[in-house]
Design an enzyme around this catalytic site. Structure first.
Site, PDB file in Angstrom:
ATOM      1  CB  ILE A 107       3.270  37.073  30.351  1.00  0.00           C
ATOM      2  CG1 ILE A 107       1.799  36.809  30.683  1.00  0.00           C
ATOM      3  CG2 ILE A 107       3.768  38.339  31.027  1.00  0.00           C
ATOM      4  CD1 ILE A 107       0.832  37.849  30.155  1.00  0.00           C
ATOM      5  CB  CYS A 108       7.660  38.487  29.052  1.00  0.00           C
ATOM      6  SG  CYS A 108       9.367  39.053  28.918  1.00  0.00           S
ATOM      7  CB  THR A 109      10.446  35.096  27.069  1.00  0.00           C
ATOM      8  OG1 THR A 109      10.366  34.786  28.460  1.00  0.00           O
ATOM      9  CG2 THR A 109      11.388  36.275  26.846  1.00  0.00           C
ATOM     10  N   GLY A 110       7.023  34.173  27.117  1.00  0.00           N
ATOM     11  CA  GLY A 110       6.074  33.084  26.919  1.00  0.00           C
ATOM     12  C   GLY A 110       5.717  32.927  25.452  1.00  0.00           C
ATOM     13  CB  THR A 127       8.509  38.521  22.832  1.00  0.00           C
ATOM     14  OG1 THR A 127       8.962  37.964  24.082  1.00  0.00           O
ATOM     15  CG2 THR A 127       9.702  38.744  21.905  1.00  0.00           C
TER      16      THR A 127
END
Length: 324
Positions: A107-110, A127
């Site tokens: 998720i996102c910057t994961g 991202t």
């Protein structure tokens, strides 16, 4: 489609973005109301509770390495790791669980955590639009798609910023249980089943730093000061008393674009601002210097994959004019 229990592990750590955890978890929980059977657990590198980006403490169910294989492993993001290298112990913590999971998603910057663990090598990924360039630069073996809301490459999934985790979770629910159940979840959560357009519709204006050369700054200042002006290649070259070929070379060498595309980008940014302020699409096209509404619509379609009207419905101010 799966009918049995489906184990979903969400990997969390200190500084994790709370919405990256709560958004997808809410989708899976809501799906259970409509007949799915997701078993959701929060896992950290050591099994200790973690503190989110908001300072909210998250109670976890155990250490990621101590749990059996998961059907789905989600890696939430954090504001920390676009700005700093992912610690080796954090990347190591997900490497083996990722290999054992049926599918893995960030998720996102994961995505930075997955990339640091080598999971995204040779794969397409995305991202948050603000840090997509950093992901691409730091992990060149990953093929970053900065405009995507989410990307699937085999059994690896990555999503754009924050609320895009909800989009991705809905896609996973649809993959598991079909479009009807996923649609019920989307309606219950009052979100789009599949949002139109890519991340570009949320991004900041396109202009980068000013050109290094004084000559090119003269031209860009002319365009920026009066986007509605006559800015053909011939007219722009006349401002500097250079050939059209020389001006084109200057734009290519310093800005990696053409004079015409630069003018278009300035007008596009102005049109977006005008739509945000509540101007009609026709007014925005005229004030921004587009030859017609149709020419502006084509630019919006190419850059954002949505129309000016659709963009305005999403982003125009919620304030309404008050009677005088």
């Amino acid at each position: 489609m799966n009918t049995g229990p489906h184990r979903v592990a969400i990997f969390v750590y200190d500084g994790v973005t709370l919405l990256d955890v709560a958004g997808p978890a809410e989708v899976f929980k809501e799906a259970n109301r409509f007949g799915a059977d997701y078993r959701i657990v929060l896992l950290s590198p050591t099994g200790e509770d973690v503190t989110s980006s908001l300072g909210v403490r998250l109670a976890v169910d155990g250490a990621v390495s101590a749990e059996p294989a998961f059907d789905t492993l989600l890696v939430a993001g954090s504001d920390h790791y676009p700005r700093a290298q992912v610690p080796a112990d954090l990347a190591d913590a997900v490497r083996l669980p990722v290999a054992a999971a049926g599918r893995v998603a960030s998720i996102c910057t994961g995505a930075f955590v997955l990339a640091a663990a080598g999971v995204l090598d040779g794969k397409r990924a995305t991202t948050h639009w603000q840090v997509a360039h950093e992901l691409a630069a730091r992990y060149p073996a990953c093929r970053v798609e900065p405009d995507a809301i989410y990307v699937r490459d085999g059994t690896t999934y990555t999503s754009a910023g924050v609320t895009a985790g909800i989009d991705l979770a809905l896609a996973l629910v649809e993959e598991d249980h079909g479009p009807d159940l996923a649609r019920d979840v989307a309606r219950a959560l009052v979100v789009y089943m599949q949002r139109a357009g890519g991340q570009s519709q949320f991004s900041a204006p396109l202009q980068g730093p000013p050109p290094r050369s004084a000559a090119l700054r003269t031209i860009t200042d002319v365009v920026t000061a009066n986007p509605r002006g006559e800015h053909s290649l011939t007219e722009l070259a006349r401002h500097l008393n250079v050939s059209t070929r020389q001006l084109t070379r200057l734009f290519h060498d310093e800005l990696s674009t053409t004079p015409a595309r630069y003018v278009e980008n300035i007008r596009f940014d102005l049109a977006r601002a005008l739509l945000d302020q509540g101007h009609t699409a026709t007014q925005a096209a005229t004030l921004a210097g587009f030859p017609s509404y149709e020419s502006m619509r084509r630019v919006f379609a190419r850059k954002l994959s949505i129309s000016p009207a659709a963009y305005q419905r999403r982003f125009a101010t919620a304030r309404r004019a008050q009677p005088g």
